[in-house]
Design an enzyme around this catalytic site. Structure first.
Site, PDB file in Angstrom:
ATOM      1  N   LEU A 179       0.301   5.210   0.973  1.00  0.00           N
ATOM      2  CA  LEU A 179      -0.520   3.754   1.871  1.00  0.00           C
ATOM      3  C   LEU A 179      -0.144   2.546   1.654  1.00  0.00           C
ATOM      4  O   LEU A 179       0.648   2.327   0.328  1.00  0.00           O
ATOM      5  CB  LEU A 179      -2.042   3.420   2.110  1.00  0.00           C
ATOM      6  CG  LEU A 179      -2.611   4.746   2.692  1.00  0.00           C
ATOM      7  CD1 LEU A 179      -3.789   5.100   2.537  1.00  0.00           C
ATOM      8  CD2 LEU A 179      -2.345   5.304   4.378  1.00  0.00           C
ATOM      9  N   PRO A 180      -0.144   1.279   2.551  1.00  0.00           N
ATOM     10  CA  PRO A 180       1.002  -0.301   2.061  1.00  0.00           C
ATOM     11  C   PRO A 180       0.214  -1.209   1.582  1.00  0.00           C
ATOM     12  O   PRO A 180       0.704  -1.617   0.638  1.00  0.00           O
ATOM     13  CB  PRO A 180       1.110  -0.666   3.550  1.00  0.00           C
ATOM     14  CG  PRO A 180       0.886   0.358   4.854  1.00  0.00           C
ATOM     15  CD  PRO A 180      -0.018   1.211   3.862  1.00  0.00           C
ATOM     16  N   THR A 227       1.220   1.739  -4.944  1.00  0.00           N
ATOM     17  CA  THR A 227       0.807   0.685  -5.589  1.00  0.00           C
ATOM     18  C   THR A 227      -0.202  -0.348  -4.699  1.00  0.00           C
ATOM     19  O   THR A 227       0.216  -1.446  -3.581  1.00  0.00           O
ATOM     20  CB  THR A 227       2.182  -0.439  -4.868  1.00  0.00           C
ATOM     21  OG1 THR A 227       3.198   0.603  -5.520  1.00  0.00           O
ATOM     22  CG2 THR A 227       2.536  -1.621  -5.944  1.00  0.00           C
ATOM     23  N   LYS A 231       2.792  -0.350 -13.737  1.00  0.00           N
ATOM     24  CA  LYS A 231       3.581  -0.878 -12.508  1.00  0.00           C
ATOM     25  C   LYS A 231       3.230  -1.913 -12.112  1.00  0.00           C
ATOM     26  O   LYS A 231       4.736  -3.090 -11.957  1.00  0.00           O
ATOM     27  CB  LYS A 231       3.455   0.158 -11.101  1.00  0.00           C
ATOM     28  CG  LYS A 231       3.897  -0.750 -10.035  1.00  0.00           C
ATOM     29  CD  LYS A 231       4.698   0.450  -8.777  1.00  0.00           C
ATOM     30  CE  LYS A 231       5.486  -0.147  -8.057  1.00  0.00           C
ATOM     31  NZ  LYS A 231       5.644   0.479  -6.855  1.00  0.00           N
ATOM     32  N   LYS A 238       5.753  -8.603  -2.775  1.00  0.00           N
ATOM     33  CA  LYS A 238       4.631  -7.853  -2.936  1.00  0.00           C
ATOM     34  C   LYS A 238       3.840  -7.416  -4.759  1.00  0.00           C
ATOM     35  O   LYS A 238       3.047  -7.948  -4.745  1.00  0.00           O
ATOM     36  CB  LYS A 238       4.141  -6.358  -1.992  1.00  0.00           C
ATOM     37  CG  LYS A 238       3.494  -6.088  -2.001  1.00  0.00           C
ATOM     38  CD  LYS A 238       3.519  -4.081  -1.078  1.00  0.00           C
ATOM     39  CE  LYS A 238       2.087  -3.480  -2.243  1.00  0.00           C
ATOM     40  NZ  LYS A 238       2.626  -1.782  -1.673  1.00  0.00           N
TER      41      LYS A 238
END
Lengths: 295, 295, 295, 295
Positions: free
Chosen positions: A66-67, A97, A172, A247
């Site tokens: 998902l975003p 992420t 990450k 982002k």
């Protein structure tokens, strides 16, 4: 295996395709009818909601892609969300992420309902998603990680165990913050050298055999013509976009606020990408940040 | 060969020793009587001034290794300096790390007197100077570079041609600015990951196989215990000092002002090293900057 | 008037006391029994929950003064929150300092239940709260602002209308970001001048009659001894704490992310306060940031 | 009085004109024949060199107004410079804006030849130079400052004594660094507030009665239309140029390097002006930096 997949965007759709190719019994859900139809043609069953998908009898694993944090929170925790209906012991894998805090909070809620959960963000881009060569950075219990290995190997090449819940996101976010800073640093070093009269290829050659060497200088040099296959040599098309880097840098600086950890260069780099994006460059490859400094 | 050497500090003295060991006919000059005496015992002749050294008949090459731009300017250009007395065609090699503008200005003055000149700053530290394994980054005419090869090979391992006069300094300043930024970036990424709950060795392992990989994360990781032989694992002793990195970052930001080239992260990193040095850490290895962010 | 007040911390308690002194019929609620008892002794009625307070018949205005966005969200929107039970037309005034997005979201929810709502964050500190001399920056409909005037004037001196809902928060966040940057800038300018040999009072005098003049240099100079009554002249005790400035800078940088607006100096300043706080200075007055640069 | 004036640029020419108008016996020198002719028509005598001007019998005061440190150094110290020929006790006043180190070095050389010297940089721009309303920040011995009062009052309105030699430059550099940072900070705060929905005039009004208040927000607000007479309201024409602010910020960061004083926001602001200048905005008023953040 009987697998559910929620979130069929640029990354999720090819990942789901790879699960189908490997012969899994796949049910998918997304808000986009087009995305659902495409997977359906490839052999996937379709659910009308996250709840319907989550309540399919015999489901073994549910994967989400998902975003952003608010979507993960909503799909798992809201009324009509996964946790309300899913059977005990179904393994939940979130490949989005998002910030580590949300990942840990959702995993804790899942565990309290009897569902093991892993955070497993990826790197490798849409190319890696299609080729099945993604890297997965995985946080959660070791035994759940082992249970997920086969499935993740279907979609990726490097499956790295990062420790407890949330640590996939931490790895990450830390790696990509370092990447973003290194890219701006390489852009500045290359620009400085060239503006003082050096040939860019000679300069890159020296840096890459010296202590300035980094992935951004060697593999992905932002100066046009230095690395033949890098986005810089094709007008910064393709690759990992400015807005995606923005982002990730925003996630890093937010996680740093939460941890009360200073990340001074991280914060400046986030701002430089914000500045560059607001000048209309959000869709270019993130190595195009070198153009902020030049001309 | 008949060689003159001016500047017998921590770097210059062992470099001169290596020239002696290779059997060259060496005359040295320095302000320090102690340094002169030491080289004299090893077989070098002693001059009482730069001018005396420069006017020795049959001299073929003069090498200088000085602390900063003003010393280079003074030793070459002032009354009683090298250029006033040196015979035509004597090859001049300045191994000091200084700003490219000064390097170019002095080389131009030398050329107008009939003396070819190379800028040849080094990396590799005192360890490399003693072992004769320095890297030389050399700017100047190609034929002069070739003439200098044998001598430089006596003191170093990598002899890299960087192009026209001043480019040796440009390469060094660009590489070391990138190194300084990468080190702070690695410090921030490691600190962020650990503060969010990750094991430092696991995090470094992931970064070093991912896009955040850089010399500072792989070879010289600033987090204690991650790389066994790095200064971080011996309380930041030895290595390349904070004040030396500060000097190189100051050269980089000055060169950037001259070139009207923005280097935003370079300037912030220069300030962070200035801050950390002014807190009393100037003599520690430069990877100790991680302590600015922690505790 | 019949008024409810939720949140009796360092700011809320003296604000509620001033409402009592002005003769209002006040009911209060807080998690702390001690805080409740203290207000009770002063003449306030006590409610056992936000819901109980909100459902008191005849209530005209409810004021909230809470630490952060999540508390505001929870007290207004959650089950058992204000909006679930409050009668139509009761005027809601949130004096907390929170992000503009949350302020707008909660005000919209209130309006849809028939309740006008104002965001009215304050400046002036605990001293201003006790003396009734706070500044209120108010966002919401003009007619609701006028309705709130009498009450706010009981607690403050400057009641400033900032425009539509959320604008009170916007004004506060923009002003305090500018304040934080100006303070660090003043600290740097004073430190630079003194380190180059100037007398700090002479330097401040020149700046305050020149273009560098700002509130931080004139009223609140961070250099000890320059302004007699400033925290710098009493070892940075009292005043507006480092951690409170850090909170406001974090709100500013988050609001900037939401608005996709670069605030480069704002982000660096947020980091510098984070660094300084993490070194154990969170409780000192925010002008003590000058010590980050010195010694 | 018998006065010499060297340097007839945009600032120097009107300053010299004001000395003539006051009836002084003025001899001028500049490299530009045009500038010399113009002053000659107004009644000044002309010298063919700095040395000729400096050796005029009966000369009482020599004033210099030059672009940068290297020109000051050259005009005073070089062969054919002022100090080589000037008679003892002639008062030397340098009005150039240069780094404090050079100012102190030249003043020391002057004193050793028997000449008192003042550094007296100005603020107020070409408008102030023409109107005779400049501010002079003066460093040097108190008695020399008193001796210079009459002359400086002919060219300026505020004559401020800053202490020992070099302190005039220190005061200017510290003030202008604070000004540059405040301007960028005001630009960020205004942009943030407007992007979040506030009216710029309302926001400026609130800031100017609050703790964010500064010269840049009150007198010289960078948002168009907020202050009627500010450059922002006439497309950033006139005023104090981006490249002049960049020069002063570069002097500040160089002086900070010399003093080993961290000035983190000063360095970032210097970089932002470098970035903005390199995008072609060097001639606009320095408040136009707000456009770096917008659009």
């Amino acid at each position: 295996m009987k697998i559910g997949f929620i979130g069929l965007g640029n990354m999720g759709a090819p990942m789901a395709q790879n699960l189908l190719k490997a012969g899994h019994d796949l049910t998918v859900y997304d808000l986009s009818e087009t995305a659902l139809a495409q997977l359906n043609r490839a052999g996937a069953k379709i659910a009308q909601s996250a709840a319907e998908l989550s309540s399919i009898p015999g489901m073994e694993v549910i994967i989400t892609m998902l975003p952003a944090s608010q979507h993960v929170r909503s799909v798992y925790l809201n009324q009509g969300g996964i946790l309300e209906v899913v059977a005990k012991d179904v393994l939940l894998i979130d490949c989005s992420t998002i910030d580590p805090q949300t990942a840990r909070e959702v995993a804790k809620a899942a565990l309290s309902k009897g569902n093991p959960m892993l955070d497993a963000p990826v790197s490798g881009g849409t190319g890696g998603a299609e080729a099945g060569t993604l890297t997965f950075m995985v946080g959660g219990a070791k035994k759940d990680f082992e249970r997920a290995q086969t499935i993740l190997t279907t979609m990726g090449k490097n499956i790295v165990y990062c420790g407890d819940s949330g640590n996939g996101q931490v790895a990450k976010v830390a790696n990509n913050m370092l990447l973003g800073i290194s890219m701006v640093a390489t852009a500045e070093a290359m620009s400085l050298g060239v503006s003082l009269g050096m040939d860019p290829k000679v300069l890159a050659g020296i840096i890459n055999t010296s202590s300035g060497r980094c992935w951004s200088s060697e593999i992905y040099n932002p100066y046009p013509g230095v690395v033949e296959n890098a986005p810089a040599s094709r007008a910064y098309s393709g690759g990992f976009g400015v807005d995606l880097m923005l982002k990730d840098l925003s996630l890093a600086t937010e996680a740093a606020k939460f941890a009360k950890q200073p990340v001074i260069l991280g914060a400046v780099t986030q701002q430089l990408y914000q500045l560059f994006s607001s000048q209309g460059n959000g869709k270019l490859d993130f190595s195009s940040i070198i153009n902020l400094h030049n001309k």
